[in-house]
Design a protein around this motif. Structure first.
Motif: not given
Length: 219
Positions: A109-115
């Motif tokens: 989730x962190x990576x997806x939202x940051x991207x």
């Protein structure tokens, strides 16, 4: 997992760098996705055709179909599943299974939202609002669940074909999909990370106790 369509984990640092051919394939896939997202934002999902997507991505319609069998797959398909399984296999062998799951979901989730938060929201919204996308997601859940069965069996010593392992795998996949749909249904107002934690809490502990009714009863 459709929560997984809203997020992609970055491969481990020690993962071999893809060769030139594979990098070209990844670039083509991402170009097709980006073209579709832009067109959907401009004119809606139903009005967007494979021919338009191909033209925007500067590829042929046959190339689009070679990478994505259906238009719905452009929304749903990403590189999440194999990377998620690899991440789970990399967790310490003595780590409790629920802890491993939470670690991977949080990172995803962190990576997806940051991207790209906008893309994450769009994909979740399309899954919630477009029947064809939601139907295709239900089909893909079975594939993801079967893949997850193997990892669960490795970690727990169970049989990947046992009822218990299959039920747990599909419960997890379903919980994460429903988390995505809930997020979209509520206009993405909630924090996706917190929603995922709540979903995992239900899997681990069951439904929370109902509030006491007036008079001290719960019925």
């Amino acid at each position: 997992m459709n929560l997984m369509t809203a997020a992609r984990i970055t491969p481990p640092a020690d993962h071999p760098r893809p060769g030139l051919r594979e990098r070209k394939k990844i670039k083509t896939r991402e170009g097709i996705r980006a073209a579709m997202y832009a067109l959907v934002e401009e004119q809606g999902y139903d009005a967007t055709t494979i021919e338009q997507i191909a033209e925007r991505a500067e590829v042929s319609p046959s190339t689009v179909f070679r990478y994505f069998p259906t238009k719905e797959d452009i929304v749903l398909t990403d590189e999440w599943d194999p990377v998620m399984l690899a991440e789970l296999r990399m967790r310490p062998a003595d780590e409790p299974w629920p802890v491993s799951i939470r670690h991977v979901v949080r990172e995803a989730i962190a990576v997806g939202i940051d991207e790209d938060l906008a893309v994450s929201r769009l994909r979740a919204r399309l899954t919630a609002e477009v029947p064809a996308v939601r139907s295709r997601m239900m089909e893909s859940m079975s594939v993801t669940g079967r893949m997850l069965c193997g990892v669960i069996a490795e970690r727990t010593g169970g049989d990947p074909q046992s009822l218990e392992v299959r039920v747990y795998a599909m419960a997890l996949v379903g919980a994460l999909m429903e988390t995505t749909l809930y997020w979209a249904d509520h206009d993405h107002e909630d924090d996706l990370k917190e929603l995922a934690e709540r979903a995992l809490d239900v899997l681990e502990r069951g439904l929370p106790a109902a509030p006491a009714a007036p008079g001290g009863t719960t019925g």
